[in-house]
Motif scaffolding. Structure first.
Motif, mmCIF file in Angstrom:
data_model
loop_
_atom_site.group_PDB
_atom_site.id
_atom_site.type_symbol
_atom_site.label_atom_id
_atom_site.label_comp_id
_atom_site.label_asym_id
_atom_site.label_seq_id
_atom_site.Cartn_x
_atom_site.Cartn_y
_atom_site.Cartn_z
ATOM 1 N N ALA A 45 0.895 -1.051 -0.010
ATOM 2 C CA ALA A 45 -0.032 0.142 0.035
ATOM 3 C C ALA A 45 1.021 1.028 0.018
ATOM 4 O O ALA A 45 1.865 1.169 0.779
ATOM 5 C CB ALA A 45 -0.790 0.051 1.368
ATOM 6 N N ALA A 46 0.463 2.266 -0.973
ATOM 7 C CA ALA A 46 1.331 3.628 -1.057
ATOM 8 C C ALA A 46 1.301 4.104 0.418
ATOM 9 O O ALA A 46 0.227 4.347 0.992
ATOM 10 C CB ALA A 46 0.914 4.374 -1.926
ATOM 11 N N ALA A 90 0.416 12.811 -7.107
ATOM 12 C CA ALA A 90 -0.479 13.239 -8.123
ATOM 13 C C ALA A 90 -0.856 12.077 -9.068
ATOM 14 O O ALA A 90 -1.915 12.147 -9.735
ATOM 15 C CB ALA A 90 0.182 14.132 -9.074
ATOM 16 N N ASN A 91 -0.427 10.882 -9.006
ATOM 17 C CA ASN A 91 -0.569 9.560 -9.709
ATOM 18 C C ASN A 91 -1.799 8.524 -9.129
ATOM 19 O O ASN A 91 -2.401 7.980 -9.772
ATOM 20 C CB ASN A 91 0.491 8.882 -10.395
ATOM 21 N N ARG A 92 -1.564 8.661 -7.810
ATOM 22 C CA ARG A 92 -2.213 7.776 -6.788
ATOM 23 C C ARG A 92 -2.627 8.136 -5.615
ATOM 24 O O ARG A 92 -1.746 9.001 -4.947
ATOM 25 C CB ARG A 92 -1.720 6.138 -7.123
ATOM 26 N N GLY A 93 -3.704 7.879 -4.905
ATOM 27 C CA GLY A 93 -3.952 8.105 -3.329
ATOM 28 C C GLY A 93 -3.373 7.142 -2.436
ATOM 29 O O GLY A 93 -2.618 6.223 -2.872
ATOM 30 N N ARG A 94 -3.189 7.817 -1.256
ATOM 31 C CA ARG A 94 -2.693 6.831 -0.114
ATOM 32 C C ARG A 94 -3.358 5.695 0.068
ATOM 33 O O ARG A 94 -4.490 5.792 0.052
ATOM 34 C CB ARG A 94 -2.667 8.046 0.927
ATOM 35 N N GLY A 95 -2.742 4.818 0.179
ATOM 36 C CA GLY A 95 -3.279 3.515 0.364
ATOM 37 C C GLY A 95 -3.433 2.706 -0.783
ATOM 38 O O GLY A 95 -3.701 1.440 -0.720
ATOM 39 N N THR A 96 -3.436 3.276 -1.980
ATOM 40 C CA THR A 96 -3.464 2.478 -3.343
ATOM 41 C C THR A 96 -2.382 1.149 -3.399
ATOM 42 O O THR A 96 -0.975 1.627 -2.893
ATOM 43 C CB THR A 96 -3.204 3.406 -4.322
ATOM 44 N N GLU A 151 0.409 -0.862 -4.692
ATOM 45 C CA GLU A 151 1.405 -0.994 -5.540
ATOM 46 C C GLU A 151 2.298 -2.102 -5.811
ATOM 47 O O GLU A 151 2.363 -2.748 -4.940
ATOM 48 C CB GLU A 151 2.482 0.377 -5.340
ATOM 49 N N THR A 152 2.739 -2.242 -7.001
ATOM 50 C CA THR A 152 3.649 -3.295 -7.128
ATOM 51 C C THR A 152 5.037 -2.800 -7.197
ATOM 52 O O THR A 152 5.373 -1.822 -7.744
ATOM 53 C CB THR A 152 3.368 -3.996 -8.892
#
Length: 202
Positions: free
Chosen positions: A76-77, A82-88, A90-91
């Motif tokens: 989780a991020a 700018a490209n994705r929200g917190r918690g998205t 990620e690989t």
């Protein structure tokens, strides 16, 4: 020995440091950027192949490509961008390939694929999984691997490649070279794109 399965691991890079292009008149050269040319994103893949098998009528009962496994994790991020929200999710590539990481992949990913795809008419035969002598590979007599490999009536044994043996050249000079050529025909921008392209090329 006929029942040999070859395994090998290889790094695949997002882009090459330098690449030759043939451009038409007036065509703009492709432009790609990265933070540092010495720090290009990469992912290691474990490839598992063996000889194909045929029945008495010449029908293929076992396909030589057993599996291609990428050393990546989902995380989780921690911060918003700018490209994705917190918690998205990620690989992320696994950049440190240790013996424990390799053991986990061999037991949890490779062995189930072998057991699922190996022809049932030959399941009672001894199957040898040959690895090279890379530092991250586990010992031939690893107890955890032996226990997992002997389940479900299979007799799967781990063996190491003899010194200076050309046995794995089929992977280095064949599969890996061909996969990389096909992969570099496209321009992946993320780790997910790279994994998909390598899997598609395989």
């Amino acid at each position: 020995m006929h029942n040999i399965i070859h395994i090998d691991a290889k790094w695949f890079y997002m882009i090459k440091k330098s690449q030759t292009y043939y451009l038409a008149i007036g065509e703009e050269p492709p432009y790609r950027t990265c933070k540092n040319k010495n720090d290009v994103s990469k992912v290691m893949f474990l490839v598992t192949v063996a000889r194909p098998r045929f029945d008495t009528q010449g029908n293929e009962i076992f396909f030589e490509k057993i599996g291609l496994f990428s050393f990546v994790t989902k995380e989780a991020a921690r911060r918003r961008s700018a490209n994705r929200g917190r918690g998205t999710m990620e690989t992320k590539p696994i950049t440190s390939i240790t013996k424990e990481v390799m053991k986990s992949f061999l037991i949890n990913k490779m062995l189930p694929e072998i057991k699922a795809k190996w022809p049932t008419s030959h399941a009672s035969e001894t199957i040898y999984v040959q690895q090279d002598n890379a530092p991250c590979h586990i010992h031939d007599s690893d107890v955890d691997f032996h226990m997992a490999a002997s389940n479900d009536g299979f007799d799967i044994r781990l063996i190491s490649q003899p010194p200076n043996s050309p046995d794995l050249n089929i992977l280095d000079l064949g599969y890996f070279k061909a996969i990389q050529v096909l992969q570099h025909h496209e321009a992946p921008k993320t780790i997910d794109d790279l994994v998909k392209l390598v899997e598609k090329s395989f």
